[in-house]
Design an enzyme around this catalytic site. Structure first.
Site, PDB file in Angstrom:
ATOM      1  CE  LYS A 273      35.968  47.225  47.371  1.00 57.93           C
ATOM      2  NZ  LYS A 273      36.865  46.148  47.591  1.00 57.93           N
TER       3      LYS A 273
ATOM      4  CG  ASP B  20      31.985  47.281  41.937  1.00 61.63           C
ATOM      5  OD1 ASP B  20      31.451  48.103  42.517  1.00 61.63           O
ATOM      6  OD2 ASP B  20      32.596  46.140  42.668  1.00 61.63           O
TER       7      ASP B  20
ATOM      8  CB  SER C 248      32.416  42.653  44.062  1.00 61.76           C
ATOM      9  OG  SER C 248      33.219  43.606  43.951  1.00 61.76           O
ATOM     10  CG  HIS C 249      35.090  43.021  40.712  1.00 58.35           C
ATOM     11  ND1 HIS C 249      35.027  42.767  42.028  1.00 58.35           N
ATOM     12  CD2 HIS C 249      36.110  42.135  40.431  1.00 58.35           C
ATOM     13  CE1 HIS C 249      36.077  41.969  42.489  1.00 58.35           C
ATOM     14  NE2 HIS C 249      36.497  41.443  41.334  1.00 58.35           N
TER      15      HIS C 249
ATOM     16  CG  ASP D 190      32.542  47.553  46.766  1.00 54.66           C
ATOM     17  OD1 ASP D 190      32.403  47.096  45.471  1.00 54.66           O
ATOM     18  OD2 ASP D 190      32.629  46.490  47.307  1.00 54.66           O
ATOM     19  NE  ARG D 191      36.731  45.735  43.297  1.00 59.10           N
ATOM     20  CZ  ARG D 191      37.568  44.913  42.656  1.00 59.10           C
ATOM     21  NH1 ARG D 191      37.966  44.826  41.361  1.00 59.10           N
ATOM     22  NH2 ARG D 191      37.976  43.946  43.624  1.00 59.10           N
TER      23      ARG D 191
ATOM     24  CG  ASP E  72      29.687  45.386  45.251  1.00 60.91           C
ATOM     25  OD1 ASP E  72      30.275  45.650  44.364  1.00 60.91           O
ATOM     26  OD2 ASP E  72      30.058  44.956  46.339  1.00 60.91           O
TER      27      ASP E  72
HETATM   28  C1  G1P Z   1      40.107  41.516  45.271  1.00 61.04           C
HETATM   29  C2  G1P Z   1      41.116  42.724  45.565  1.00 61.04           C
HETATM   30  C3  G1P Z   1      40.930  42.951  46.785  1.00 61.04           C
HETATM   31  C4  G1P Z   1      39.481  43.388  47.091  1.00 61.04           C
HETATM   32  C5  G1P Z   1      38.597  42.270  46.944  1.00 61.04           C
HETATM   33  C6  G1P Z   1      37.130  42.537  47.170  1.00 61.04           C
HETATM   34  O1  G1P Z   1      40.680  40.203  46.211  1.00 61.04           O
HETATM   35  O2  G1P Z   1      42.310  42.346  45.441  1.00 61.04           O
HETATM   36  O3  G1P Z   1      41.587  44.195  46.982  1.00 61.04           O
HETATM   37  O4  G1P Z   1      39.310  43.738  48.513  1.00 61.04           O
HETATM   38  O5  G1P Z   1      38.949  41.930  45.539  1.00 61.04           O
HETATM   39  O6  G1P Z   1      36.741  43.382  46.274  1.00 61.04           O
HETATM   40  P1  G1P Z   1      41.598  39.117  45.690  1.00 61.04           P
HETATM   41  O7  G1P Z   1      40.869  38.606  44.443  1.00 61.04           O
HETATM   42  O8  G1P Z   1      42.717  39.642  45.116  1.00 61.04           O
HETATM   43  O9  G1P Z   1      41.574  38.224  46.761  1.00 61.04           O
HETATM   44 ZN    ZN Z   2      32.375  45.474  44.637  1.00 58.95          ZN
END
Ligand code: G1P
Ligand code: ZN
Length: 543
Positions: A376, A277, A113-114, A281-282, A279
């Site tokens: 998302k 981000d 992800s990010h 999705d954000r 991938d």
């Molecule tokens: C974090 C975000 C959560 C999101 C997840 C995946 O998870 O807080 O909202 O769904 O990344 O993108 P966390 O690190 O808080 O468990």
């Molecule tokens: Zn992501």
């Protein structure tokens, strides 16, 4: 085709978190690491024989190598077909869409992800179900059990598949279809939104800047915003995905997307700015001189979604993750919509979407989406915003002013304490947990506690219960503090403290968020003793 059976043994820590298995890339690259986990996924889904899967990732370092391993293991397991994004690229929402569109048996998304990418940064693997959504807990529990008892995995010996070339090929008896990662997704967006209205807005001189942060949305945003909608060439910046995201941190928030923030707050700011981000999705939304917090963005989208063709009949209901601000609840209350509160993580929205209880949902962590996929979706949020602006003729700043005037303002901020000592953070939460029952009615720095509990969620669709989802304390007058540990971090523990306060006084609406939350921030420290347990007097990141 020779299937090789490789003897292996369980490897510590193969436990998916909030969103799949995420580790340092060099851990994933250790002998047997990826293979053990992929074999465990096959076990968890009842074997891969005869199945069709989707495969793609955000293009980070090791994405290409991991794709080849996964394909050879799918072939060894007897999979019928794998649909792969060209060069093994697929944004997370596009992967979700392909799974649904081609009615496959699920898919594997390679992404952290990010989180930054590179040999010393992060990598991740996630399995999505036939509905296009992340595997729910019973399935990830089976992955864990399989990973803890694994003794062998199966892989075929073969040359790399040419994933750069579109079209169909085979690997042993398995079919591989390499598809354009953008085409089907772009077609879906065109169905959901009023492209004519957005095009007219852009033709009228409305300017935008989309920062793809050297990540996977570059090709998607370029094709849709510049190609289909006619935004000026160059409106999409950092548009070419790179394995280390240009050395950056592909997380769309004011800290990591600072370049975009600087432009948007500067004298020659475009009308609209957005980022996505690693991938895809954000999303981050920012108007000229006006940053929109993710929780506010979710509320604005819920209040105005009917301007987009896909949602013109109204929303069935809405949902937010528990720590997300309750700005959404205010919209739901006024519009007579059911509003669900779920644990953190997109996988909890899946049942509500599948069951037709909600149309739109989101999280404070810059994630918003709808029933069009089961993830998302960053670009979707950007397009919905553009659709709403095009149809209302308002600027982003005007949208916010009008929204707060109608619904009031929920000031909101998340404070992250990164890489803290996990044991000490747990002790802190244990102590607070032990005091929750006695808190209601007590005064904390001038505000009376209304309720205090540890969040647990009973899924209304399948009846499953998820416990231990965060400690929350609410105050008379509408304030709230939530504490939880991250389930996605890869180093130590990350403590997340979510702070919220409400105001219905228009004179306060433009106040700086951190200032408006000053008293609540002090209460968060007083209640939990963050400094005492973590040794930190300030968070690493405030969003
Ligand atoms: C974090 C975000 C959560 C999101 C997840 C995946 O998870 O807080 O909202 O769904 O990344 O993108 P966390 O690190 O808080 O468990
Ligand atoms: Zn992501």
């Amino acid at each position: 085709m020779t299937v090789t059976t490789v003897k292996t043994a369980p490897i510590d820590g193969q436990v998916p978190g909030t969103s799949g298995l995420r580790k340092k890339t060099h851990i994933f690259m250790q002998p047997h690491y990826l293979e053990n986990f992929i074999q465990s996924i096959w076990t968890a889904i009842g074997g891969v024989r005869g199945k069709t899967l989707v495969l793609g990732g955000d293009g980070r370092y090791f994405n290409d190598r991991a794709a080849q391993v996964i394909l050879r293991m799918a072939a060894a397991g007897g999979a019928a077909k794998v649909i792969v994004g060209q060069s093994a690229l697929l944004s997370t929402p596009a992967a979700s869409h392909l799974i649904r569109l081609y009615k496959t048996d699920g898919g594997i998304i390679m992404s952290a992800s990010h989180n930054p990418g590179g040999p010393d940064e992060d990598f991740g693997v996630k399995f999505n179900m036939p509905n296009g959504g992340p595997a729910p807990e019973p399935v990830t529990d089976r992955m864990v059990a399989a990973a803890q008892s694994i003794s062998e995995y199966h892989i075929i010996e073969a040359q790399d598949v040419d994933l750069a070339r579109l079209g169909t090929t085979t690997l042993g008896a398995m079919q591989i279809e390499v598809v354009d990662p953008v085409a089907d997704y772009a077609e879906l967006m065109e169905k959901l939104f009023d492209f004519k209205a957005i095009k007219a807005l852009l033709d009228s001189g409305f300017t935008l800047r989309f920062d793809a942060m050297h990540a996977v949305t570059g090709p998607y945003a370029t094709a849709i915003l510049e190609g289909a909608l006619g935004a000026a060439p160059g409106s999409v910046v950092n548009a070419v995905p790179s394995p280390d995201f240009g050395g950056g941190h592909p997380d769309p928030n004011p800290i990591w997307a600072k370049d975009l923030m600087d432009v948007m707050m500067g004298p020659d700011a475009p009308d609209f700015g957005a980022a996505s981000d690693g991938d895809g999705d954000r999303n981050m939304i920012v108007g000229r001189g006006c940053y929109v917090g993710p929780s506010d963005s979710l509320a604005v989208l819920a209040a105005n979604a009917h301007f987009a063709p896909a949602y013109s009949a109204g929303l069935k209901g809405v949902a937010r993750s528990m720590p997300t601000s309750r700005a959404l609840d205010r919209v739901a209350a006024k519009r007579g919509l059911e509003c669900y509160e779920t644990p953190t993580g997109w996988k909890f929205f899946g049942n509500l979407l599948d069951d037709g209880r909600i149309t739109l949902c989101g999280e404070e962590s810059a994630g918003t989406g709808s029933d069009h996929v089961r993830e998302k979706d960053g670009l979707w949020a950007v397009l919905l915003w553009l659709n709403i602006l095009a149809r209302t003729g308002k600027s982003v700043a005007q949208m916010m002013t009008d929204h707060w005037a109608e619904f009031g303002r929920n000031f909101y901020s998340r404070h992250d304490y990164e890489a803290v000592d996990g044991a000490r953070a747990k002790e802190m939460l244990d102590r607070l947990r032990g005091r929750l029952a006695t808190l209601p009615g007590t005064d904390i720095l001038g505000a009376v506690v209304d309720s205090a509990d540890e969040f647990a969620y009973d899924d209304p669709v399948d009846g499953s219960r998820s416990t231990g989802q965060g400690l929350r304390v609410t105050f008379q007058g509408g304030g709230r503090i939530v504490y939880r540990l991250s389930g996605t971090g890869t180093v130590g523990a990350t403590l997340r403290v979510y702070i919220e306060d409400v105001s219905d006084d228009p004179a306060t609406f433009t106040k700086d968020t951190q200032l408006a939350l000053n008293d609540m921030i002090d209460r968060a420290e007083t209640l939990a003793g963050i400094a005492e347990f973590t040794g930190r007097t300030a968070p690493d990141v405030r969003t």
